[in-house]
Design an enzyme around this catalytic site. Structure first.
Site, short mmCIF file in Angstrom:
data_model
loop_
_atom_site.label_atom_id
_atom_site.label_comp_id
_atom_site.label_asym_id
_atom_site.label_seq_id
_atom_site.Cartn_x
_atom_site.Cartn_y
_atom_site.Cartn_z
N ASP A 10 75.33 26.43 37.25
CA ASP A 10 75.05 27.87 37.29
C ASP A 10 76.31 28.57 37.80
O ASP A 10 77.26 27.91 38.24
CB ASP A 10 73.88 28.15 38.26
N SER A 11 76.29 29.89 37.75
CA SER A 11 77.42 30.65 38.29
C SER A 11 77.51 30.49 39.81
O SER A 11 78.55 30.73 40.40
CB SER A 11 77.24 32.13 37.96
N GLY A 43 76.79 37.90 35.42
CA GLY A 43 75.98 38.97 34.80
C GLY A 43 76.74 40.15 34.25
O GLY A 43 76.48 40.59 33.13
N CYS A 73 71.48 28.74 34.05
CA CYS A 73 71.94 30.12 34.20
C CYS A 73 71.54 30.85 32.92
O CYS A 73 71.90 30.43 31.81
CB CYS A 73 73.46 30.12 34.35
N THR A 75 72.38 33.88 31.98
CA THR A 75 73.50 34.58 31.37
C THR A 75 74.33 33.59 30.56
O THR A 75 74.74 33.88 29.42
CB THR A 75 74.38 35.25 32.46
N GLU A 152 72.29 36.50 47.12
CA GLU A 152 73.47 35.87 47.72
C GLU A 152 73.65 36.34 49.16
O GLU A 152 73.85 35.55 50.06
CB GLU A 152 74.74 36.17 46.90
N CYS A 189 66.49 35.23 35.44
CA CYS A 189 67.73 34.91 36.16
C CYS A 189 67.35 33.86 37.20
O CYS A 189 66.33 34.03 37.89
CB CYS A 189 68.28 36.17 36.83
N HIS A 191 68.45 33.20 39.96
CA HIS A 191 68.46 33.65 41.35
C HIS A 191 67.11 34.26 41.76
O HIS A 191 66.76 34.27 42.93
CB HIS A 191 69.54 34.73 41.57
N1 DGL Z 1 71.89 32.88 37.94
C1 DGL Z 1 72.49 33.59 36.85
C2 DGL Z 1 71.48 33.76 35.72
O1 DGL Z 1 70.49 33.04 35.68
C3 DGL Z 1 72.98 34.98 37.15
C4 DGL Z 1 73.86 35.18 38.31
C5 DGL Z 1 75.15 35.88 37.93
O2 DGL Z 1 75.16 37.08 37.60
O3 DGL Z 1 76.13 35.17 37.97
O4 DGL Z 1 71.67 34.59 34.87
#
Ligand code: DGL
Length: 276
Positions: A10-11, A43, A73, A75, A152, A189, A191
């Site tokens: 993931d990011s 994102g 992730c 995105t 975060e 997402c 997160h």
């Molecule tokens: N966790 C990432 C997702 O599922 C998004 C977080 C980011 O913007 O990097 O899209």
């Protein structure tokens, strides 16, 4: 092949929601988790740039001899899953299709909401995925750029997610789609499952909240079962965590999130040329 690890990325720390479900579903598997915390957030970035990051990380994980890769992730999935599956000779699983399937199975009035990053929502990947399962479902979407930041920051400072300002931000994002009388909401997402309590408060108890993590974990198990690639080695699996950014912060956040101490986070900024 069977005893090779599963690669998940993931990011940042959001994909740990998927890591944790895969660990529950497949407790005998070894996992390498990569968090691209140097380049988070994905994102707001152009999808083309995110795509280059995704390919970059897949190359890295392939170098680690993984047997399957999970793009944990949304995105990244929206930006690059199709191309990645075409380019690489390894099973690659995204998080959008599993979440869309879960929502289609859950909705009764066929009105589904989806929240995600700007990149994910603008790509319309969820609308397409939901309609591929049931073309009669209407999808109402909202991008929620500030929620990743709230997670975060909240995780780092251990702040209470229910504080008034984060609640107000979430309510502002959700109100327009709640007016459409959705009965199901996809957390688009990785997160966002960490905000599930607060989001449930905003939505009320009549809306079913779908996170792709559980569905993705089931899909990974099914793929490995069908390919006869479940790990047979009975020694205790040792997960590895790799981060491109601050490894101490990752260790802290990861340990808090997983509810157990993460022993050592490796640092790897991957191919320098690709890092922006
Ligand atoms: N966790 C990432 C997702 O599922 C998004 C977080 C980011 O913007 O990097 O899209």
């Amino acid at each position: 092949m069977k005893n090779r690890p599963i690669g998940i990325f993931d990011s940042g720390v959001g994909g740990l929601t998927v890591f944790s479900q895969i660990e529950k579903e497949l407790p005998n598997e070894n996992i390498i988790y990569f968090g691209d915390t140097l380049r988070v957030p994905y994102g707001p970035r152009p999808l083309e740039e995110v795509r280059s990051f995704v390919f970059n990380i897949i190359e890295f994980l392939k170098g680690q001899k993984v047997k399957l890769i999970v793009v944990a992730c949304n995105t990244g999935t929206a930006a690059a899953l199709t191309e990645a599956q075409q380019m690489f000779d390894i099973p690659i699983v995204g998080v959008i299709e599993p979440g869309a399937r879960g929502a289609v199975m859950a909705t009764k009035n066929r009105k589904v909401g989806v929240i995600g990053t700007k990149g994910t929502i603008n790509s319309r990947a969820y609308s397409h995925a939901v309609r591929a399962f049931d073309a009669g479902v209407t999808v109402y979407s909202a991008s929620c750029p500030k929620l990743v930041e709230i997670v975060e920051k909240g995780l780092v400072s251990n702040a209470n997610f229910y504080n008034t300002s984060s609640y107000t931000v979430a309510k502002g994002y959700l109100t327009p789609i709640l007016r459409a009388h959705i009965d199901t909401l996809i957390l688009g997402c990785t997160h966002y499952p960490l905000l599930k309590g607060m989001l449930t408060k905003v939505c009320g108890n009549n809306i079913e909240i779908i996170s792709s993590a559980e569905e993705t974990a089931v899909e990974v198990r099914m793929i490995l079962e069908r390919k006869g690639q479940l790990r047979t080695d009975k020694s205790l699996p040792k997960p590895r965590f790799v981060s491109s950014g601050d490894t101490q912060a990752f260790k802290l956040i990861g340990s808090r999130f997983l509810g157990r101490e993460i022993n050592g986070v490796e640092k790897n900024i991957l191919d320098q040329e690709m890092v922006t």
